[in-house]
Design an enzyme around this catalytic site. Sequence first.
Site, PDB file in Angstrom:
ATOM      1  N   GLU A 196       0.692  -1.211  -0.072  1.00  0.00           N
ATOM      2  CA  GLU A 196       0.102   0.038  -0.059  1.00  0.00           C
ATOM      3  C   GLU A 196       0.792   1.343   0.020  1.00  0.00           C
ATOM      4  O   GLU A 196       0.423   2.152   0.991  1.00  0.00           O
ATOM      5  CB  GLU A 196      -1.080   0.167   1.277  1.00  0.00           C
ATOM      6  CG  GLU A 196      -1.941  -1.108   1.117  1.00  0.00           C
ATOM      7  CD  GLU A 196      -2.992  -1.188   2.236  1.00  0.00           C
ATOM      8  OE1 GLU A 196      -2.770  -0.371   3.235  1.00  0.00           O
ATOM      9  OE2 GLU A 196      -4.123  -1.773   2.335  1.00  0.00           O
ATOM     10  N   GLU A 267      -6.709  -7.675  -0.968  1.00  0.00           N
ATOM     11  CA  GLU A 267      -7.499  -7.568   0.279  1.00  0.00           C
ATOM     12  C   GLU A 267      -8.773  -7.128   0.188  1.00  0.00           C
ATOM     13  O   GLU A 267      -9.153  -5.886  -0.077  1.00  0.00           O
ATOM     14  CB  GLU A 267      -6.745  -6.524   1.224  1.00  0.00           C
ATOM     15  CG  GLU A 267      -5.091  -6.921   1.592  1.00  0.00           C
ATOM     16  CD  GLU A 267      -4.543  -5.926   2.869  1.00  0.00           C
ATOM     17  OE1 GLU A 267      -5.664  -5.070   3.265  1.00  0.00           O
ATOM     18  OE2 GLU A 267      -3.485  -6.026   2.946  1.00  0.00           O
TER      19      GLU A 267
END
Length: 845
Positions: A196, A267
């Site tokens: 991320e 995710e």
Amino acid sequence: MRKHSLDRWFLTAILVVLLSSSCTFASKKEMKKKTKGKEVTYDGTSLIVDGKRELLFSGSIHYPRSTPEMWPSIIKRAKQGGLNTIQTYVFWNVHEPEQGKFNFSGRADLVKFIKLIQKNGMYVTLRLGPFIQAEWTHGGLPYWLREVPGIFFRTDNKQFKEHTERYVRMILDKMKEEKLFASQGGPIILGQIENEYSAVQRAYKEDGLNYIKWGSKLVDSMNLGIPWVMCKQNDAPDPMINACNGRHCGDTFPGPNKDNKPSMWTENWTTQFRVFGDAPVKRSVEDIAFSVARFFSKNGSHVNYYMYHGGTNFGRTSAHYVTTRYYDDAPLDEYGLEREPKYGHLKHLHNALNLCKKPLLWGQPRTEKPGKDTEIRYYEQPGTKSCAAFLANNNTEAAETIKFRGRDYVIAPRSISILPDCKTVVYNTAQIVSHHTSRNFMKSKQANKKKFDFKVFTESLPKKLEGNSYVPVELYGLTKDKSDYGWYTTSFKVHENHLPKKKGAKTNLRIASLGHALHVWLNGEYLGNGHGSHDEKSFVFQKPVTLKAGENHLVMLGVLTGFPDSGSYLEHRYTGPRSVSILGLSSGTLDLTESSKWGNKVGMEGERLGIQTEKGLKKVKWEKFSGKAPGITWYQTYFDAPESESAAAIRMSGMGKGLIWVNGEGVGRYWMSFLNPLGQSTQIEYHIPRSFLKPKKNLLVIFEEEPNVKPELIDFVIVNRDTVCSYVGENYTPSVGHWIRKQDEVKAITDNVSLTATLKCSGNKKIAAVEFASFGNPIGDCGNFTLGTCNAPVSKQVVEKHCLGKAECVIPVNKSTFQQDKKDSCKNVVKTLAVQVKCARDKKN
């Protein structure tokens, strides 16, 4: 005679050699076949493993968040839930807690974990980091990294890149040595570097972009034969695959940054992690199923559930303020038990998508928009009958009718129906036909049979510690992740003339802290405590105090709840008390951060002596607990293991805040006194893995920060999901289990495809009682059903006939089953069957 014997011997010898060579050749051939590598590539549709396109259903299971004894059951249940891939982070600070000293044993045995996944015939995605976030202390980065001179984390910094490369190569070389990559015949088909990064990239400007390019080149240059992803990194450099994280990637993901890359979802958050002070929060399985069906209908070929197993943050491993219980509302809860219907409904979804596999992977996509709130997405393979369709209703309040290929389909509010042959509905995301469960915490008879004989050891308040800083030392740097606790002391003089003269006037002690919590004593008297929160870490502690003329002595205990796990410049985060002053003196405010010198000390004496272990117990003098104790006190007692093989937990009723150990193993941080907006403790039960326990005389040690707690209210519980339910509407789609794909056709496996409700007990248990049954319009959920205005009187008798005494039962959901008198007291109501049963072991066994 002799000549013939020699000839026979010679022929026999040749035969033995030939057979031996043949066996050796066969053995080598078999070994070669067994370890044959698989090429993993990709294109704009999917990953391609050994020449075959794959739909990948993956789940995050973190090896340090459970125990090696739990791994086989968790992995097996994940596979039974329809997963074919397990995803895990690699935790740098678990494997290298001290620079150059490595740990790959116990809960850190990554190789063992991956080999168990391989044994179950599943793939592995390895998320290396170096930064992982994961609500794990320091985002997985080891503390010692902070103290490398000149280091800046996660940017184009020489020192950080050198240590990262060493770590990355160490992990990947270890995987290679164990032949765990797909190219070597192993299960690892995918890797991830960084995590991320787009969330922090702007802070590092050009250095951030250079760092991402460097990380990409590093893993790509190792030629390990697997593709690599970067999640939430839309500008991922080639050949990295940019992937999505979030709840609704079917709508939020802009897609691959190159046409030759597949759409991947790394995710899909199955719930929300919890922090102390949080109110309960959940994500419905209907929403998860909708988002997955939508993603696959829009060219998705890989989804990973984060988390699939909830897990436990043992010891001091959680990030700041994060609870010891992690993603408990995942399909497999903290204890590894199937959370229904989340587990079963997603299993049915995977089955439905697998029926669509051929058209999804080889067909051409088409889209139609028949109405404002409706949408049709379908895939057809030219020249064949292979076709799969997804009919979507985005109206959140009402069902919609969609006409597709000459047929009308009624689609429930905000749902997607899956048609793997473009005509037969086999699954709807909003209609749950799998069973439900309610989790029970049953007080253990065995563990609680005796009154706990608590003994206590109270830490001594430090008087004058060494140190000469003019401000309290920063708490992360003071503790160095060796303890949650840092002591601070200072002394200051107050002239009698400076004390308030006015009647009723008071002096106040004011401490401004950057977090996380604080305890304060003045002249040996406990003044109280204060704390921040996950969202607002800073706080001010202020209390009226009585000063004495002359020297006054101030003691503060700074408390951590874990290191931060997100954001830029992580190496420059600070916490702990920063400003201390006395208000209300006639001479004005006395700033102790300017006029006094501070001493400091790391940790508790009990920690230094290891008194949480049997060996360390003897190093201090324990007193019998009298029913009341000050704060900063250790409690110890013994208990027998809870009966049965069910999961076990300790319920920390009556306690404040601190740490728990069982037989020297760190169970985790507890914080009962931090109440959520509903006036409740965020977490009450704390998981004790069975591998931590002995049959008898288990040592329980608790370090409690707060005074006057009530350890006598603590108890041990057994965890089960023996309350099993079903909630099925008569207009639902029958289970996808009725269908199979044969070449280009979807066919029923039975002559009679009908809607049923299934109830199933776990383990060797059977249905011992029907606690609720209603065919009508019942309300509530599993564990809390009540009758509505409409109910078939024979509901309970019908369910008992089908289910009592059985480990599993199937109940037809239709009017003829429940309205045996052929009377319908509420004809215009769409009926629902709600059932709740209790599972138990047969007493005869």
